[in-house]
Design an enzyme around this catalytic site. Structure first.
Site, PDB file in Angstrom:
ATOM      1  N   ASP A  65       0.945  -1.258   0.189  1.00  0.00           N
ATOM      2  CA  ASP A  65       0.179   0.062  -0.014  1.00  0.00           C
ATOM      3  C   ASP A  65       0.832   1.346  -0.009  1.00  0.00           C
ATOM      4  O   ASP A  65       2.055   1.447   0.603  1.00  0.00           O
ATOM      5  CB  ASP A  65      -0.889  -0.019   1.163  1.00  0.00           C
ATOM      6  CG  ASP A  65      -2.226   0.782   1.156  1.00  0.00           C
ATOM      7  OD1 ASP A  65      -3.308   0.487   0.980  1.00  0.00           O
ATOM      8  OD2 ASP A  65      -1.900   2.141   0.872  1.00  0.00           O
TER       9      ASP A  65
ATOM     10  N   ASN B 237     -13.067  -3.543   1.864  1.00  0.00           N
ATOM     11  CA  ASN B 237     -14.234  -2.479   2.002  1.00  0.00           C
ATOM     12  C   ASN B 237     -14.845  -2.427   0.707  1.00  0.00           C
ATOM     13  O   ASN B 237     -14.550  -2.590  -0.264  1.00  0.00           O
ATOM     14  CB  ASN B 237     -13.194  -1.319   2.039  1.00  0.00           C
ATOM     15  CG  ASN B 237     -12.457  -0.903   3.226  1.00  0.00           C
ATOM     16  OD1 ASN B 237     -12.796  -1.229   4.508  1.00  0.00           O
ATOM     17  ND2 ASN B 237     -11.168  -0.172   3.102  1.00  0.00           N
TER      18      ASN B 237
ATOM     19  N   GLN C 154     -14.322   2.390   0.833  1.00  0.00           N
ATOM     20  CA  GLN C 154     -13.572   2.182  -0.512  1.00  0.00           C
ATOM     21  C   GLN C 154     -13.468   3.109  -1.350  1.00  0.00           C
ATOM     22  O   GLN C 154     -14.377   4.089  -1.599  1.00  0.00           O
ATOM     23  CB  GLN C 154     -14.597   0.819  -1.104  1.00  0.00           C
ATOM     24  CG  GLN C 154     -13.857   0.395  -2.396  1.00  0.00           C
ATOM     25  CD  GLN C 154     -14.743  -0.563  -3.326  1.00  0.00           C
ATOM     26  OE1 GLN C 154     -15.814  -0.918  -2.813  1.00  0.00           O
ATOM     27  NE2 GLN C 154     -14.169  -1.392  -4.187  1.00  0.00           N
TER      28      GLN C 154
ATOM     29  N   HIS D 217      -9.941  -5.584  -3.835  1.00  0.00           N
ATOM     30  CA  HIS D 217      -8.664  -5.745  -3.227  1.00  0.00           C
ATOM     31  C   HIS D 217      -9.122  -6.173  -1.715  1.00  0.00           C
ATOM     32  O   HIS D 217      -9.848  -5.810  -1.202  1.00  0.00           O
ATOM     33  CB  HIS D 217      -7.812  -4.667  -3.341  1.00  0.00           C
ATOM     34  CG  HIS D 217      -8.450  -3.568  -2.831  1.00  0.00           C
ATOM     35  ND1 HIS D 217      -9.318  -2.769  -3.468  1.00  0.00           N
ATOM     36  CD2 HIS D 217      -8.090  -2.717  -1.689  1.00  0.00           C
ATOM     37  CE1 HIS D 217      -9.677  -1.633  -3.029  1.00  0.00           C
ATOM     38  NE2 HIS D 217      -9.044  -1.514  -2.022  1.00  0.00           N
TER      39      HIS D 217
HETATM   40  P1  5GP Z   1      -9.586   1.294  -0.234  1.00  0.00           P
HETATM   41  O1  5GP Z   1      -9.729   2.614   0.480  1.00  0.00           O
HETATM   42  O2  5GP Z   1     -10.377   1.239  -1.603  1.00  0.00           O
HETATM   43  O3  5GP Z   1     -10.357  -0.225   0.677  1.00  0.00           O
HETATM   44  O4  5GP Z   1      -8.130   1.019  -0.527  1.00  0.00           O
HETATM   45  C1  5GP Z   1      -7.645   1.586  -1.620  1.00  0.00           C
HETATM   46  C2  5GP Z   1      -5.980   1.591  -0.776  1.00  0.00           C
HETATM   47  O5  5GP Z   1      -5.287   2.047  -1.926  1.00  0.00           O
HETATM   48  C3  5GP Z   1      -5.809   2.480   0.328  1.00  0.00           C
HETATM   49  O6  5GP Z   1      -5.086   1.711   1.428  1.00  0.00           O
HETATM   50  C4  5GP Z   1      -4.779   3.488  -0.352  1.00  0.00           C
HETATM   51  O7  5GP Z   1      -3.597   3.842   0.461  1.00  0.00           O
HETATM   52  C5  5GP Z   1      -4.123   2.570  -1.645  1.00  0.00           C
HETATM   53  N1  5GP Z   1      -3.465   3.539  -2.522  1.00  0.00           N
HETATM   54  C6  5GP Z   1      -4.161   4.586  -3.060  1.00  0.00           C
HETATM   55  N2  5GP Z   1      -3.424   4.864  -4.174  1.00  0.00           N
HETATM   56  C7  5GP Z   1      -2.337   3.826  -4.327  1.00  0.00           C
HETATM   57  C8  5GP Z   1      -1.236   3.753  -5.258  1.00  0.00           C
HETATM   58  O8  5GP Z   1      -1.084   4.754  -6.136  1.00  0.00           O
HETATM   59  N3  5GP Z   1      -0.806   2.885  -5.116  1.00  0.00           N
HETATM   60  C9  5GP Z   1      -0.583   1.767  -3.973  1.00  0.00           C
HETATM   61  N4  5GP Z   1       0.169   0.923  -3.871  1.00  0.00           N
HETATM   62  N5  5GP Z   1      -1.812   1.858  -3.003  1.00  0.00           N
HETATM   63  C10 5GP Z   1      -2.689   3.147  -3.201  1.00  0.00           C
END
Ligand code: 5GP
Length: 111
Positions: free
Chosen positions: A29, A85, A92, A98
């Protein structure tokens, strides 16, 4: 429409890849919430867990197997959280299914 993760899978954006095969990719992340914070996902563009079909369950179970292996590799096998999420209310932000593998510190209550 391709998400950030879709672009990472296609190598249009960089990421620190910790596991990859034909079906699954796992990356670090970019904004870790804990010392170990990995994102494990099917390469197939599935919007979220709620949209996953019965046919997608094989991919989802493979994500869990990858999570078990990565938990060992990153030495958090005795305590980690595996979370997905679903939707904006759950936090999310990227609409490509993921699983967060989070560990390496004492984790608080979910909320
Ligand atoms: P969500 O909020 O959709 O459950 O999780 C998305 C995750 O992606 C977050 O924990 C955020 O820190 C991570 N994230 C956002 N942009 C990027 C990116 O460009 N590269 C990586 N490796 N992680 C990212």
């Amino acid at each position: 429409m391709s998400t950030i993760f879709g672009k990472i899978i296609k190598r249009e954006l960089p990421a620190e890849i910790v596991f990859e095969n034909d079906r699954i990719i796992a990356i670090k992340d970019k904004y870790p919430a804990a010392p170990v914070h990995l994102l494990i996902m099917p390469k197939k563009e599935i919007k979220d867990i709620q949209s996953a079909s019965k046919e997608d369950l094989t991919l989802i179970s493979e994500c869990i197997t990858v999570a078990q292996e990565l938990a060992k590799k990153f030495n958090v096998q005795d305590g980690y959280r595996l979370i997905t999420n679903n939707g904006p209310t759950a936090g999310q932000t990227i609409y490509h299914l993921h699983f967060h593998l989070v560990g390496g510190r004492q984790l608080g209550a979910l909320g």
